[in-house]
Motif scaffolding. Structure first.
Motif, PDB file in Angstrom:
ATOM      1  N   SER A   1      -2.714   1.876  31.006  1.00 38.09           N
ATOM      2  CA  SER A   1      -1.483   1.143  30.758  1.00 38.09           C
ATOM      3  C   SER A   1      -1.633   0.271  29.507  1.00 38.09           C
ATOM      4  O   SER A   1      -2.727   0.056  29.003  1.00 38.09           O
ATOM      5  N   PHE A   2      -0.528  -0.217  29.035  1.00 38.50           N
ATOM      6  CA  PHE A   2      -0.508  -1.083  27.862  1.00 38.50           C
ATOM      7  C   PHE A   2      -1.288  -2.360  28.158  1.00 38.50           C
ATOM      8  O   PHE A   2      -1.197  -2.925  29.239  1.00 38.50           O
TER       9      PHE A   2
ATOM     10  N   LEU B   1     -10.919  -3.344  22.976  1.00 40.39           N
ATOM     11  CA  LEU B   1     -12.148  -3.312  22.192  1.00 40.39           C
ATOM     12  C   LEU B   1     -12.748  -1.927  22.331  1.00 40.39           C
ATOM     13  O   LEU B   1     -12.899  -1.421  23.442  1.00 40.39           O
ATOM     14  N   ILE B   2     -13.068  -1.309  21.189  1.00 40.70           N
ATOM     15  CA  ILE B   2     -13.726  -0.005  21.198  1.00 40.70           C
ATOM     16  C   ILE B   2     -15.076  -0.179  20.514  1.00 40.70           C
ATOM     17  O   ILE B   2     -15.141  -0.648  19.378  1.00 40.70           O
ATOM     18  N   ALA B   3     -16.137   0.181  21.223  1.00 44.53           N
ATOM     19  CA  ALA B   3     -17.500   0.047  20.693  1.00 44.53           C
ATOM     20  C   ALA B   3     -18.219   1.366  20.903  1.00 44.53           C
ATOM     21  O   ALA B   3     -18.782   1.614  21.963  1.00 44.53           O
ATOM     22  N   LEU B   4     -18.154   2.232  19.897  1.00 43.73           N
ATOM     23  CA  LEU B   4     -18.791   3.547  19.967  1.00 43.73           C
ATOM     24  C   LEU B   4     -19.404   3.886  18.611  1.00 43.73           C
ATOM     25  O   LEU B   4     -19.021   3.319  17.603  1.00 43.73           O
ATOM     26  N   GLY B   5     -20.315   4.838  18.623  1.00 45.56           N
ATOM     27  CA  GLY B   5     -20.934   5.285  17.381  1.00 45.56           C
ATOM     28  C   GLY B   5     -22.421   4.997  17.311  1.00 45.56           C
ATOM     29  O   GLY B   5     -23.138   5.626  16.541  1.00 45.56           O
TER      30      GLY B   5
ATOM     31  N   ARG C   1      -8.725   6.666  19.885  1.00 45.80           N
ATOM     32  CA  ARG C   1      -7.843   5.573  19.445  1.00 45.80           C
ATOM     33  C   ARG C   1      -6.373   5.928  19.629  1.00 45.80           C
ATOM     34  O   ARG C   1      -5.551   5.082  19.960  1.00 45.80           O
ATOM     35  N   GLY C   2      -6.043   7.192  19.463  1.00 47.17           N
ATOM     36  CA  GLY C   2      -4.663   7.628  19.664  1.00 47.17           C
ATOM     37  C   GLY C   2      -4.175   7.432  21.088  1.00 47.17           C
ATOM     38  O   GLY C   2      -2.971   7.362  21.335  1.00 47.17           O
ATOM     39  N   ARG C   3      -5.082   7.304  22.030  1.00 44.17           N
ATOM     40  CA  ARG C   3      -4.726   7.103  23.442  1.00 44.17           C
ATOM     41  C   ARG C   3      -4.619   5.630  23.830  1.00 44.17           C
ATOM     42  O   ARG C   3      -4.145   5.321  24.915  1.00 44.17           O
ATOM     43  N   VAL C   4      -5.104   4.739  22.988  1.00 47.51           N
ATOM     44  CA  VAL C   4      -5.129   3.311  23.324  1.00 47.51           C
ATOM     45  C   VAL C   4      -3.796   2.675  22.953  1.00 47.51           C
ATOM     46  O   VAL C   4      -3.337   2.790  21.825  1.00 47.51           O
ATOM     47  N   SER C   5      -3.213   1.997  23.921  1.00 48.45           N
ATOM     48  CA  SER C   5      -1.940   1.309  23.700  1.00 48.45           C
ATOM     49  C   SER C   5      -2.154  -0.189  23.914  1.00 48.45           C
ATOM     50  O   SER C   5      -2.266  -0.651  25.051  1.00 48.45           O
TER      51      SER C   5
ATOM     52  N   GLN D   1       5.617  -3.213  28.452  1.00 49.91           N
ATOM     53  CA  GLN D   1       5.882  -1.808  28.208  1.00 49.91           C
ATOM     54  C   GLN D   1       5.724  -1.517  26.729  1.00 49.91           C
ATOM     55  O   GLN D   1       5.987  -2.372  25.898  1.00 49.91           O
ATOM     56  N   ALA D   2       5.321  -0.315  26.423  1.00 51.35           N
ATOM     57  CA  ALA D   2       5.244   0.090  25.021  1.00 51.35           C
ATOM     58  C   ALA D   2       6.658   0.087  24.447  1.00 51.35           C
ATOM     59  O   ALA D   2       7.626   0.390  25.149  1.00 51.35           O
TER      60      ALA D   2
END
Length: 169
Positions: free
Chosen positions: A48-49, A54-58, A75-79, A156-157
């Motif tokens: 959900s929104f 925070l994204i920590a990968l690599g 990232r395209g899936r993160v709202s 809501q988005a």
């Protein structure tokens, strides 16, 4: 409790989420020590929104030729209103993370600015969490400030707006 934030990633995500929790910021966490980017892509599908993510990968697949495409897909899936990336200590992976973040207009916190024993993990996740500036409760948006008996609204988005022009001759 409806989390106001989401944390996705590897051990640096786990450590940062724990440090955020010690500061009173409870997040939904989908992270595991040793997780490569493809694992998170395969196991986390949009949620959900949230206000912040925070994204920590690599760190665990810095030399993976598909790292950039994995990160873009995830990232395209993160709202979220605000997305922040932790760029790993590894320079190639950090560059890829920064490029993907720039494509989406996201913030980046470079782990390279924090001391480390192993060039993978920071010595203190507390300072990393502080760098995010996600302090609660003063930073909770007004839409979450409600009377005790009132339910907490779920954002809501934004709805897309479609416009058309009809021309007749």
């Amino acid at each position: 409790m409806i989390p106001l934030c989401l944390v996705l990633g590897d051990s640096t995500a786990v450590g940062t989420a724990q440090a955020l929790a010690s500061q009173g910021v409870q997040c939904a966490v989908h992270a595991r020590e040793g997780a490569p980017s493809i694992e998170t892509v395969k196991t986390w599908h949009s949620g959900s929104f949230t206000e912040r993510a925070l994204i920590a990968l690599g760190s665990n697949d810095a030399l993976n030729p598909k790292l950039a495409s994995n990160l873009r897909l995830l990232r395209g899936r993160v709202s979220a209103t605000r997305v922040t990336w932790l760029a790993p200590y590894h320079s190639r992976a950090a560059q890829i993370v920064a490029e993907v973040a720039a494509e989406f207009g996201d913030d980046v916190v470079h782990l390279g600015r924090f001391s480390s024993k192993d060039r993978v993990h920071p010595r203190s996740y507390r300072v990393v969490a502080s760098a995010l500036q996600w302090q609660m409760p003063s930073s909770i948006p007004d839409r979450y400030r409600t009377a005790r008996s009132a339910p907490i609204p779920v954002p809501q988005a934004p709805a897309s707006i479609r416009q058309a022009v009809v021309m007749t001759f």
